[in-house]
Every structure is written in C-alpha cells, then in structure tokens.
Design a protein around this motif. Structure first.
Motif, short mmCIF file in Angstrom:
data_model
loop_
_atom_site.label_atom_id
_atom_site.label_comp_id
_atom_site.label_asym_id
_atom_site.label_seq_id
_atom_site.Cartn_x
_atom_site.Cartn_y
_atom_site.Cartn_z
N SER A 74 71.49 -35.88 11.34
CA SER A 74 70.30 -35.52 10.59
C SER A 74 69.37 -35.85 11.81
N ALA A 111 70.49 -33.32 1.48
CA ALA A 111 70.33 -33.66 2.84
C ALA A 111 69.86 -32.35 3.71
N THR A 121 65.41 -36.06 7.20
CA THR A 121 65.09 -37.52 7.65
C THR A 121 63.92 -37.55 8.20
N HIS A 161 67.06 -38.58 1.69
CA HIS A 161 68.07 -37.97 2.73
C HIS A 161 69.14 -38.92 2.69
N ARG A 162 68.88 -40.30 3.18
CA ARG A 162 69.71 -40.97 3.62
C ARG A 162 70.81 -41.37 2.50
N SER A 214 73.09 -38.68 1.44
CA SER A 214 74.14 -38.69 2.49
C SER A 214 75.39 -39.76 2.23
#
Length: 205
Positions: A41, A95, A100, A114-115, A118
């Motif tokens: 990412s 994502a 990120t 995003h984190r 994931s």
C-alpha cells in the motif's frame, strides 16, 4: 463441466495478471522505497491510481470468478464462505479506492479505513479457504488449502505485531509473504475448478 473449467481459467488468468501488475508497480516506483520496510500500500500510494491499484481490482474480480465457479459445482458453498470471500473482495476494492497515508506522514481517516479494510480482507480469505477445504470438489487441494490458510493466519499475526509493538520491523516482508500465501489459496481453488471435468456432489459448508 466446461463452464466450471472456463471460470477456473478466467480466475487463474486474473491472478496472473494481478501478480504481473504488482511486480511492474514495484519496478516503476521510486528507488528509495524499501520493499522490506514498506507495505505494498505504501508503494501504491506513491503511484496513486497506478498499476498496483489496478492489480487489487483485478484480484478481486478473479475472486468473484472463483465464487461463481464454486456455485456451478453443486450446492452453494454456504453463507459463511460467501461472507468471508465477499469480505476479501470488498476489502480489496476498498483498499484500492481509499489510499493509505504517504510513508512517514500522520495517519488520516482514509488511511485508517484502508488499514482496517486490509486487515478484514487478510483474515477473511484464509478462514474461507479453511472452510472450502471441506468441500468434496476441492478434496485434491484440501491439504494445500489448510496449510496455506494456517500459514496466512500466522503471517497476518506477524504483520500485526510488526505494525504495532514491533515498530514496523520487516512489515513489508511479512505482508508480501502473507499475500503470497493468500493468493495461493485462491490459486489452489481456481486450479481445481480449471481441471474440473464433471459434476461432483458437493458438501455445503
């Protein structure tokens, strides 16, 4: 079943294209980025909208092809498998769309989204792979599915340790190994679908 074989081939093709695009994305980014210390990412955000983002979308579509192929082999895989594979697909797409933060900068709301997308994806796929190992149609790949699922969960734990108390030590290496095992889960299922020659009784999970 020809349709099932074709679906497996489509899935395998998508997986191969996603892998190729990811390699290209690594070669195109700034040489100062360290793949062992930075996640995929982190590479993707430095080339926003580039080939790595496209690779995530392609991998999600390959998973959809796998899910479709599984439904053609007999009874539906079951709600648990559908939810887990669906979570993997949704996590990949989210994502890809929501980036990120740039390496070395403060986490933003988008970066947290995003984190955690994931994290959900990384945990959902191996769990789904473990359940799929119970299907009669996937008996040839059952040992691989269970082994790759366990390896994925171990690597996911290693990555989470690195992300928090481990101060991101070798987080890039842990993530890349994790992705290899998770793509291995998809590949194992797609290979069985691609080799499928006849309808087989399937045990729903």
């Amino acid at each position: 079943m020809p349709g099932t074989r074709n679906t497996g081939v489509v899935a395998l093709s998508g997986i191969a294209v996603a892998a190729l695009l990811t390699v290209i994305g690594h070669l195109e980014v700034n040489d100062d980025l360290n793949p062992w210390a930075l996640t995929i990412s982190d590479f993707a955000v430095s080339d926003r909208g580039g080939v790595i983002d496209v690779a995530m979308v392609v991998l999600a579509l390959a998973t959809v092809a796998v899910m479709y192929g599984l439904r053609r082999t007999g009874p539906p895989p079951g709600r648990a498998v559908d939810l887990l594979l669906g979570a993997w697909v949704a996590g990949l797409l989210l994502a890809a769309v929501v980036p990120t933060n740039e390496p070395g900068t403060a986490m933003t709301t988008a970066a947290y989204l995003h984190r955690y997308a994931s994290v959900v994806a990384f945990l959902a796929l191996p769990a789904g792979g473990w359940l799929l190992a119970r299907r009669d149609q996937l008996t040839p790949a059952a040992r691989w599915l269970r082994g790759l699922a366990v390896a994925s969960l171990v690597l996911a734990a290693a990555m989470m340790w690195s992300a928090y108390p481990g101060e991101r030590v070798l987080i890039g290496l842990a993530e890349r190994l994790l992705i290899l095992t998770e793509v291995g889960v998809l590949t194992a299922v797609a290979l069985v679908l691609a080799r499928s020659g006849s309808s087989t009784r399937v045990v729903a999970v």
